[in-house]
Design a protein around this motif. Sequence first.
Motif: not given
Length: 252
Positions: A160-167, A238-241, A246-252
């Motif tokens: 997520q920090a690098q904007g890589l497409a992920h799940l 869309s790369n959200r957690a 996580g919280k608010n779409g950002v991984y813990r």
Amino acid sequence: MRGLLFALICLFTGAAHAAPGNAYLTLIIDDLGQSPARDARVLALPGPVTLAIMPDTPHATEFARQGHRAGKTVMLHMPMDPATGPYAWHPGTPIPELEQRLLAALAKVPFVSGINNHMGSRMTAQPEAMAWLMGELQRRHLFFVDSRTSAATVAAAKAQAQGLAHLSRDVFLDDLRTPEAIARQLQVAIALARKQGSAVMIGHPYPQTLDVLERELPRLKAQGIELIEIHQMIAERSNRAMPAHGKNGVYR
């Protein structure tokens, strides 16, 4: 490459087109390449099933070709500590050696669109190695799926920090290898998809798992559940957690 470009485009456009109230599932089957008979059953499952193929299996290369010819998304199921073998990543291994093992694994499993970790409870907790991996996957236009074999994983956060497409995986179907337990886990995934809009499932080519999936996958549509291809799920999220990760779409 076509599928990858689709995924990248969808990362920017998919969320805008997702209809409210939809419930999506994506299914990944891990540990493929070991048994032609079981692999064939996976390939015959209805709908878009993603094939995660281990590099250190006797049929890895040929099954990757079969899956590609069948129009399935192929992933490298990358061994990570505590997994062992010639491709496995271990904490403390220098980055150049990790790179060589990754390149060897990619050469063994052609046509991959992304990778996920096989085991990896220790390795996915290594920030430096995971950050390097996500940068390398970005450079190679590959996505990443965090199998989340450990609560200490930082893999998805680094992606997520690098904007890589992920799940990130939500539900393991077959930690308990009985038809009843697997069917219950599928219902857990369905309920989660209804609650948060989507769920990513990982299963294995066990006979019990395949029996349940062969029976239940054709019934999903009648339950208001859509089984979607993994690139579509990347677009949907869309790369959200998800809330569990996580919280608010950002991984813990």
